[in-house]
Write an enzyme that holds these catalytic residues in place. Structure first.
Site, short mmCIF file in Angstrom:
data_model
loop_
_atom_site.label_atom_id
_atom_site.label_comp_id
_atom_site.label_asym_id
_atom_site.label_seq_id
_atom_site.Cartn_x
_atom_site.Cartn_y
_atom_site.Cartn_z
CD GLU A 1 38.63 6.19 48.93
OE1 GLU A 1 39.39 6.50 47.98
OE2 GLU A 1 38.82 6.56 50.09
CG HIS B 1 33.28 14.68 56.09
ND1 HIS B 1 34.15 15.55 55.48
CD2 HIS B 1 34.06 13.71 56.64
CE1 HIS B 1 35.40 15.15 55.67
NE2 HIS B 1 35.38 14.02 56.36
#
Ligand SMILES: Cc1ncc(C[n+]2csc(CCOP(=O)(O)OP(=O)(O)O)c2C)c(N)n1
Lengths: 335, 381
Positions: free
Chosen positions: A65, A134
């Site tokens: 990322e 999540h």
């Protein structure tokens, strides 16, 4: 004026359409992230883009990322408009250093010489039964970072309009996609999508006179439902959808609360240190003499996002919102 | 049969489809730091280039001395000198074409001025005035990066973008030995190799990350070795040999420009001064070590070569020193003027259009400043 055929469309479809239209309109728009190419993203938001525009415009990156966002910075330095996808809310954290140390302040540290037009799309929030990491609502971190715009749509039309506006913005935009609304449907004309909404304007989703629910993203439909249910109690609730957390639309929010005299802020993110604290303070500072009651907050609990089997207890629902409205000292103002 | 015995018997071989993605053999050609000065290779070096390198080294050394002096006078908030590392700095700047980009860290001010940025503007960050004093586009020099290794992925992204646009632009990114331990170093190397981005990574291994020696930073045999795992060439070069650093970087830049992808160059050098003017280097190293490196000074090495080959006489030396002296005098004079600080800048460059909140805050500050200027009576209390 042509009448347009409105068809049911999902927020996911509108987002895909926005990316496609932006890429077609401007060759400098590049989409990049994990699995965004062949697969079309784990939520399929980038579906078909690699096929239509090629791997160079819609790129499967290595799984990193900070690398994704860091290279996007360099690409923006060279005149491209990268649109970065972070796969899930909690997986954007490795990129925080790049976001905070560079993305948010490159314009500032170069005295305006090097703006970074890039969009960071992040599926966020709970309600889809996701396992750990999540379902985070990370908006408070982004809001606390000067130099970033932070927006989150709640409707299909806004998903399209806000994403187009984000990509067109000359500043970095954190674009938070409420993942539990990806499959929510609205009547929408995919052939002639609505004009692009400017970033920074809130909208009154429902007119009302008894109290204002101030909310955004995934909590907007919940508040609208609560407002319907509140009619039975004799309360006529107004619902303000912020759409943009930064910049913050004080004007719309203040005007609403001055009219209704009461306000509840509703969001999924934690209450302590969460966005609601900032919003409640701003409303109090501006509307103190119009308020019949303290500004209340209905937020997620101050806990790490819970296991999916327990998340329904954590997420602000209709009952919790109505309870808060009930606590707005109605005896003082009369009902 | 026990599990262990089973394991011994089982010899896995990769399925036939498996093969290395690149030939690992040429990835690490140097067993020892590559040298030019004092070797046969020196005879092939372009005399004009050697003279340019020399002039820039002398200038760079003078700049380090002058900037350090400015910290003592309170004109600079802090200065991380690159004394002893001038060869890396100068070679990094001189190896690039005008259209290329340089991505420096806080210590790389010499590379920045050698690239043509105004010496005063280069010090803007370090004097505590506005963060980046120069327009990065004007000389294609990114802002000096303070967070370690974070500028490396930017270099990769920029080089990648240039290639996508069809421009044969190369990005050269500079980093210290300590910075190679950061995650962003890994991510940048990996992206660069996968994308075959035209990037050159220059690690200046100056022995220490503040006080921590390289042995406590990594167990790798050399930092150049790190390239192998990413599938890019790693080069090891004597960082005090300006001709060698220039040659190795020039090869890497050429390769990148021709589509050959990235290279990692480790320049082995030494930080003669402390980490910054605020650091006490005697706490973590001994003088004998510093003295040994002083004998391997980049200016001495090049001066010896040039003198022996009669490419530099006393007059040439004098000219280089006079030029450096003039630069230092100009730097002193201009740094001794108080910078003009504009409070409007606080709010002007946060967003393309200031938010209403920022406009309110700007008005508030202006009111405070007006009250200050007006004095107690003017404040109307
Ligand atoms: C991300 C980050 N962590 C810590 C620091 C503090 N810091 C500044 S310089 C430095 C040492 C860096 O050493 P090295 O990479 O070898 O570069 P050198 O200073 O030797 O040029 C440290 C730890 C920093 N700037 N950034």
């Amino acid at each position: 004026m042509t009448t347009v055929a409105l068809k049911p469309a999902t927020m996911a479809q509108a987002l895909t359409r926005a990316l496609r239209d932006a890429m077609a309109a401007d060759p400098s728009v590049h989409v990049m992230g994990e699995d965004v190419g062949t697969l079309g993203g784990v939520f399929r938001i980038t579906d078909g883009l690699a096929e239509e525009f090629g791997d160079d415009r819609c790129t499967d990156t290595p799984l990193a990322e900070a690398g994704i966002l860091g290279t996007a910075v360099g690409m923006a330095m060279y005149g491209l408009r990268p649109v970065v996808e972070m796969q899930f809310d909690a997986f954007a954290y490795p990129a925080f250093e790049q976001l905070i140390s560079h993305v948010s302040r490159m314009r500032n540290r170069t005295r305006g010489a090097m703006p970074l037009p890039l969009t960071i799309r992040i599926p966020y929030g709970g309600g889809i039964g996701g396992v750990e990491h999540h379902s985070d609502s990370s908006e408070a971190y982004y809001m606390a970072t000067p130099g970033l715009h932070v927006v989150t749509p709640a409707t299909v039309a806004d998903a399209y309009g806000l994403l187009r506006a984000a990509i067109a913005s000359d500043d970095p935009v954190v674009f938070l996609e409420p993942k539990r609304l990806y499959w929510s449907k609205d009547s929408w004309n995919p052939e002639e999508p609505d004009t692009v909404e400017p970033i920074g304007r809130a909208v009154v989703r429902r007119r009302g006179s008894s109290a204002t629910l101030i909310t955004y993203g995934p909590s907007v439909p919940v508040c609208l439902e609560a407002a319907e249910a509140a009619r039975e109690e004799g309360w006529d609730l107004e619902v303000v959808d912020l759409r943009s957390l930064v910049p913050f639309d004080d004007e719309t929010v203040t005007a609403s609360v001055r009219r209704t005299g009461r306000a509840v802020v509703v969001h999924e993110s934690t209450g302590f240190g969460g966005p609601g604290g900032e919003i409640a303070a701003r409303v109090t500072e501006r509307c103190f003499h119009h308020l019949e009651a303290p500004v209340l907050r209905i937020a997620g609990f101050d806990i790490p996002y819970p296991a999916p089997m327990l998340e329904r207890h954590h997420l602000p629902g209709v009952d919790r919102i109505l309870d808060a409205v009930g606590r707005l000292q109605w005896e003082v103002g009369g009902r | 049969m026990t599990v262990m015995e089973q394991r011994g018997a089982y010899r896995p071989t990769p399925p036939p489809a498996w093969q290395p993605r690149t030939d690992p053999a040429p990835l690490l050609p140097d067993a020892l730091p590559y040298r030019v000065l004092g070797t046969e290779a020196a005879a092939e070096a372009d005399p004009e280039l050697l003279r340019r390198l020399y002039a820039q080294l002398v200038r760079g050394r003078r700049y380090n001395v002058q900037a350090t002096a400015l910290t003592k006078q309170g004109r600079l908030a802090v200065y991380p000198a690159s004394t002893g590392q001038e060869a890396c700095q100068v070679a990094a700047a001189l190896v690039l074409e005008e259209r290329d980009w340089l991505f420096p860290s806080y210590r790389d001010t010499l590379a920045v001025i050698a690239r043509g940025v105004d010496p005063v503007e280069t010090l803007t960050l370090l004097r505590g005035d506005w963060h980046t004093g120069y327009d990065p586009h004007a000389h294609r020099v990114a802002p000096l990066s303070t967070p370690l290794a974070t500028q490396l992925p930017h270099a990769v992204g920029l080089a990648h973008a240039a290639r996508l646009k069809g421009d044969d632009v190369v990005a050269l990114a500079m980093i210290g030995d300590g910075g190679t331990s950061e995650g962003d170093f890994h991510e940048a190397m990996n992206f660069a190799a996968v994308w075959q981005a035209p990037v050159v990574f220059l690690v200046q291994n100056n022995g220490f990350a503040i006080s921590v020696p390289l042995a406590k930073q990594t167990a790798a045999p050399s930092l150049a070795h790190k390239a192998v795992g990413y599938g890019m060439p790693g080069r090891l070069v004597d960082g005090n040999d300006a001709a060698a650093v220039h040659q190795v970087l020039a090869e890497a830049v050429r390769r990148a420009r021709e589509g050959g992808g990235p290279t990692l160059v480790e320049a082995v050098t030494y930080r003669i001064d402390a980490h910054t003017n605020a650091d006490d280097a005697t706490r973590y190293r001994v003088d004998a070590e510093v003295e040994a490196w002083r004998a391997h000074d980049p200016i001495l090495l090049l001066e010896r070569e040039l003198t022996e080959r009669e490419l530099l006489d006393e007059q040439g030396k004098k000219a280089a020193h006079e030029d450096a002296e003039a630069m230092a005098a100009d730097l002193r004079a201009r740094m001794n003027q108080d910078p003009e600080l504009g409070t409007k800048d606080l709010f002007a460059h946060v967003y393309a259009r200031p938010t209403t909140q920022l406009l309110e805050q700007e008005a508030q500050l202006q009111a405070e400043l007006d009250a200050e200027t007006a004095g107690p009576e003017g404040a109307g209390r």
